[in-house]
Design a protein around this motif. Structure first.
Motif, PDB file in Angstrom:
ATOM      1  N   LEU A  27       0.854  -1.181   0.000  1.00 45.65           N
ATOM      2  CA  LEU A  27       0.000   0.000   0.000  1.00 45.65           C
ATOM      3  C   LEU A  27       0.893   1.234   0.000  1.00 45.65           C
ATOM      4  CD1 LEU A  27      -2.663   1.603   0.398  1.00 45.65           C
ATOM      5  CD2 LEU A  27      -2.439   1.149   2.862  1.00 45.65           C
ATOM      6  N   THR A  28       0.619   2.150  -0.899  1.00 47.54           N
ATOM      7  CA  THR A  28       1.381   3.399  -0.981  1.00 47.54           C
ATOM      8  C   THR A  28       0.461   4.577  -0.684  1.00 47.54           C
ATOM      9  OG1 THR A  28       2.859   2.479  -2.651  1.00 47.54           O
ATOM     10  CG2 THR A  28       2.805   4.870  -2.440  1.00 47.54           C
ATOM     11  N   ILE A  29       0.889   5.426   0.233  1.00 47.82           N
ATOM     12  CA  ILE A  29       0.196   6.688   0.509  1.00 47.82           C
ATOM     13  C   ILE A  29       1.157   7.810   0.181  1.00 47.82           C
ATOM     14  CG2 ILE A  29      -0.759   8.177   2.313  1.00 47.82           C
ATOM     15  CD1 ILE A  29      -1.848   5.728   3.689  1.00 47.82           C
ATOM     16  N   SER A  30       0.790   8.638  -0.798  1.00 51.42           N
ATOM     17  CA  SER A  30       1.695   9.698  -1.244  1.00 51.42           C
ATOM     18  C   SER A  30       0.906  10.974  -1.514  1.00 51.42           C
ATOM     19  CB  SER A  30       2.451   9.268  -2.512  1.00 51.42           C
ATOM     20  OG  SER A  30       1.540   8.980  -3.563  1.00 51.42           O
ATOM     21  N   GLY A  31       1.597  12.095  -1.397  1.00 51.24           N
ATOM     22  CA  GLY A  31       0.948  13.385  -1.622  1.00 51.24           C
ATOM     23  C   GLY A  31       0.068  13.783  -0.453  1.00 51.24           C
ATOM     24  N   VAL A  32      -0.758  14.782  -0.684  1.00 52.34           N
ATOM     25  CA  VAL A  32      -1.643  15.303   0.357  1.00 52.34           C
ATOM     26  C   VAL A  32      -2.744  14.287   0.664  1.00 52.34           C
ATOM     27  CG1 VAL A  32      -3.243  17.146   0.986  1.00 52.34           C
ATOM     28  CG2 VAL A  32      -1.173  17.678  -0.315  1.00 52.34           C
ATOM     29  N   ILE A  33      -2.986  14.048   1.930  1.00 56.05           N
ATOM     30  CA  ILE A  33      -4.012  13.103   2.356  1.00 56.05           C
ATOM     31  C   ILE A  33      -5.380  13.771   2.306  1.00 56.05           C
ATOM     32  CG2 ILE A  33      -4.867  11.732   4.298  1.00 56.05           C
ATOM     33  CD1 ILE A  33      -1.906  11.529   5.193  1.00 56.05           C
ATOM     34  N   ALA A  34      -6.248  13.260   1.455  1.00 58.19           N
ATOM     35  CA  ALA A  34      -7.625  13.764   1.322  1.00 58.19           C
ATOM     36  C   ALA A  34      -7.654  15.290   1.222  1.00 58.19           C
ATOM     37  CB  ALA A  34      -8.477  13.291   2.492  1.00 58.19           C
ATOM     38  N   PRO A  35      -7.155  15.859   0.123  1.00 58.12           N
ATOM     39  CA  PRO A  35      -7.117  17.322  -0.014  1.00 58.12           C
ATOM     40  C   PRO A  35      -8.480  17.984   0.099  1.00 58.12           C
ATOM     41  CG  PRO A  35      -6.730  16.242  -2.132  1.00 58.12           C
ATOM     42  CD  PRO A  35      -6.652  15.184  -1.085  1.00 58.12           C
ATOM     43  N   ASN A  36      -9.550  17.258  -0.206  1.00 61.70           N
ATOM     44  CA  ASN A  36     -10.899  17.804  -0.072  1.00 61.70           C
ATOM     45  C   ASN A  36     -11.616  17.278   1.172  1.00 61.70           C
ATOM     46  OD1 ASN A  36     -10.810  19.380  -2.450  1.00 61.70           O
ATOM     47  ND2 ASN A  36     -11.175  17.545  -3.675  1.00 61.70           N
ATOM     48  N   SER A  37     -10.889  16.651   2.072  1.00 60.15           N
ATOM     49  CA  SER A  37     -11.388  16.167   3.359  1.00 60.15           C
ATOM     50  C   SER A  37     -12.350  14.989   3.205  1.00 60.15           C
ATOM     51  CB  SER A  37     -12.066  17.285   4.155  1.00 60.15           C
ATOM     52  OG  SER A  37     -12.495  16.801   5.411  1.00 60.15           O
ATOM     53  N   TRP A  38     -12.378  14.174   4.267  1.00 66.75           N
ATOM     54  CA  TRP A  38     -13.314  13.053   4.333  1.00 66.75           C
ATOM     55  C   TRP A  38     -14.480  13.358   5.266  1.00 66.75           C
ATOM     56  CZ3 TRP A  38     -10.627   7.576   4.613  1.00 66.75           C
ATOM     57  CH2 TRP A  38      -9.970   7.336   3.394  1.00 66.75           C
ATOM     58  N   VAL A  39     -14.576  14.599   5.744  1.00 68.58           N
ATOM     59  CA  VAL A  39     -15.619  14.939   6.716  1.00 68.58           C
ATOM     60  C   VAL A  39     -17.001  14.639   6.154  1.00 68.58           C
ATOM     61  CG1 VAL A  39     -16.699  16.805   8.001  1.00 68.58           C
ATOM     62  CG2 VAL A  39     -14.205  16.683   7.858  1.00 68.58           C
ATOM     63  N   ASN A  40     -17.237  15.052   4.917  1.00 71.68           N
ATOM     64  CA  ASN A  40     -18.538  14.823   4.285  1.00 71.68           C
ATOM     65  C   ASN A  40     -18.455  13.808   3.148  1.00 71.68           C
ATOM     66  OD1 ASN A  40     -19.916  16.832   5.889  1.00 71.68           O
ATOM     67  ND2 ASN A  40     -18.873  18.382   4.645  1.00 71.68           N
ATOM     68  N   ASP A  41     -17.442  12.952   3.214  1.00 71.73           N
ATOM     69  CA  ASP A  41     -17.202  11.977   2.147  1.00 71.73           C
ATOM     70  C   ASP A  41     -17.417  10.570   2.697  1.00 71.73           C
ATOM     71  OD1 ASP A  41     -16.300  10.369   0.118  1.00 71.73           O
ATOM     72  OD2 ASP A  41     -14.343  11.323  -0.082  1.00 71.73           O
ATOM     73  N   ILE A  49       5.019   5.299   2.878  1.00 76.40           N
ATOM     74  CA  ILE A  49       4.470   6.641   3.093  1.00 76.40           C
ATOM     75  C   ILE A  49       5.454   7.700   2.613  1.00 76.40           C
ATOM     76  CG2 ILE A  49       3.673   8.327   4.799  1.00 76.40           C
ATOM     77  CD1 ILE A  49       2.736   6.066   6.552  1.00 76.40           C
ATOM     78  N   ASN A  50       4.951   8.629   1.836  1.00 80.66           N
ATOM     79  CA  ASN A  50       5.694   9.833   1.459  1.00 80.66           C
ATOM     80  C   ASN A  50       4.661  10.950   1.315  1.00 80.66           C
ATOM     81  OD1 ASN A  50       7.756  11.583   0.659  1.00 80.66           O
ATOM     82  ND2 ASN A  50       7.423  11.121  -1.501  1.00 80.66           N
ATOM     83  N   SER A  51       4.354  11.611   2.430  1.00 78.56           N
ATOM     84  CA  SER A  51       3.253  12.568   2.445  1.00 78.56           C
ATOM     85  C   SER A  51       3.541  13.716   3.414  1.00 78.56           C
ATOM     86  CB  SER A  51       1.949  11.872   2.854  1.00 78.56           C
ATOM     87  OG  SER A  51       0.930  12.810   3.113  1.00 78.56           O
ATOM     88  N   PRO A  52       3.180  14.942   3.016  1.00 72.18           N
ATOM     89  CA  PRO A  52       3.337  16.096   3.910  1.00 72.18           C
ATOM     90  C   PRO A  52       2.198  16.216   4.910  1.00 72.18           C
ATOM     91  CG  PRO A  52       2.435  16.846   1.842  1.00 72.18           C
ATOM     92  CD  PRO A  52       2.700  15.369   1.674  1.00 72.18           C
ATOM     93  N   GLY A  53       1.194  15.320   4.811  1.00 75.33           N
ATOM     94  CA  GLY A  53       0.059  15.390   5.716  1.00 75.33           C
ATOM     95  C   GLY A  53      -1.221  15.730   4.988  1.00 75.33           C
TER      96      GLY A  53
END
Length: 225
Positions: free
Chosen positions: A16-30, A52-56
């Motif tokens: 599993l790879t997680i890269s880039g911004v995590i959920a840039p449009n948020s998961w609050v209403n997703d 993992i290679n992500s700024p958050g």
């Protein structure tokens, strides 16, 4: 849906790879993205290598992913290749083991938000940030066994850690590329055990006993086991 993760199956190994911004449009209403992630997580069995290679990014998404990974029945071997900052560092704490590349960085800081409105709206935002911070500290504390006050202070200071510092403080377990003895099913780390004990002792005692003295006592005890 903003897809910041990717799955790869290589024989019996799951990656599993997680890269880039995590959920840039948020998961609050997703509702869709978390369900897809959970379905893909449960689609296979066995251990997972999580790169993992992500700024958050979004705290809600990070919290959900952290919880899903912690509840996964197999091992989750986190490998930080470049950076695991902010929300990405929270996800990293779900790992059964956390490894970092020699050049990788891990960063923790206080949660951020933007808000407008009346005074009560600002007060609610302040309370939300305070509770979010406490929730994040839970993940760091479970991994490192550091005192909550120390973790909170590190978040206040926006603390950056290279692999050696992260291992010293318990946020990571090893450096990628290290030669590991895989012949033993169980291992015991004197250094990590001493760090956990010392971290527990430091905030709870007003004694003038030095850290070096405590370390000598622990060393004597370990030789008697």
């Amino acid at each position: 849906m903003d897809r910041f993760w990717n799955w790869k199956q290589d024989g019996e190994s799951r990656q599993l790879t997680i890269s880039g911004v995590i959920a840039p449009n948020s998961w609050v209403n997703d509702d869709l993205s978390p369900r897809i992630f959970q379905d893909e997580l449960n689609a296979g069995q066995g251990s997972i290598d999580l790169w993992i290679n992500s700024p958050g990014g979004d705290c809600t998404a990070a919290s959900q992913i952290y919880t899903m990974l912690k509840n996964y029945p197999g091992d989750v071997n986190v490998k930080i290749s470049g950076i695991a900052a902010s929300a990405a560092s929270v996800i990293a704490m779900a790992g059964t083991t956390v490894s970092m590349a020699p050049t990788a960085m891990l960063m923790i800081h206080n949660p951020l938000t933007s808000v407008g409105g009346q005074e009560k709206d600002l007060d609610q935002a302040i309370q939300m940030l305070a509770e979010t911070k406490e929730a994040i500290i839970n993940a760091y504390e479970l991994k490192t066994s550091l005192p909550r006050a120390k973790i909170a202070a590190m978040m206040d200071d926006e603390t950056w850690m290279n692999v050696n510092k992260a291992i010293e403080l318990g946020f990571a377990d090893r450096m990628l590329g290290e030669n590991l003895d895989t012949t033993d099913c169980y291992s015991y780390s004197d250094k990590q055990s001493q760090l956990i004990v010392l971290n527990k002792l430091q905030p709870q005692t007003k004694s003038t006993v030095s850290i070096k003295s405590l370390q000598r006592r622990l060393s004597l005890l370990s030789h008697q086991l």
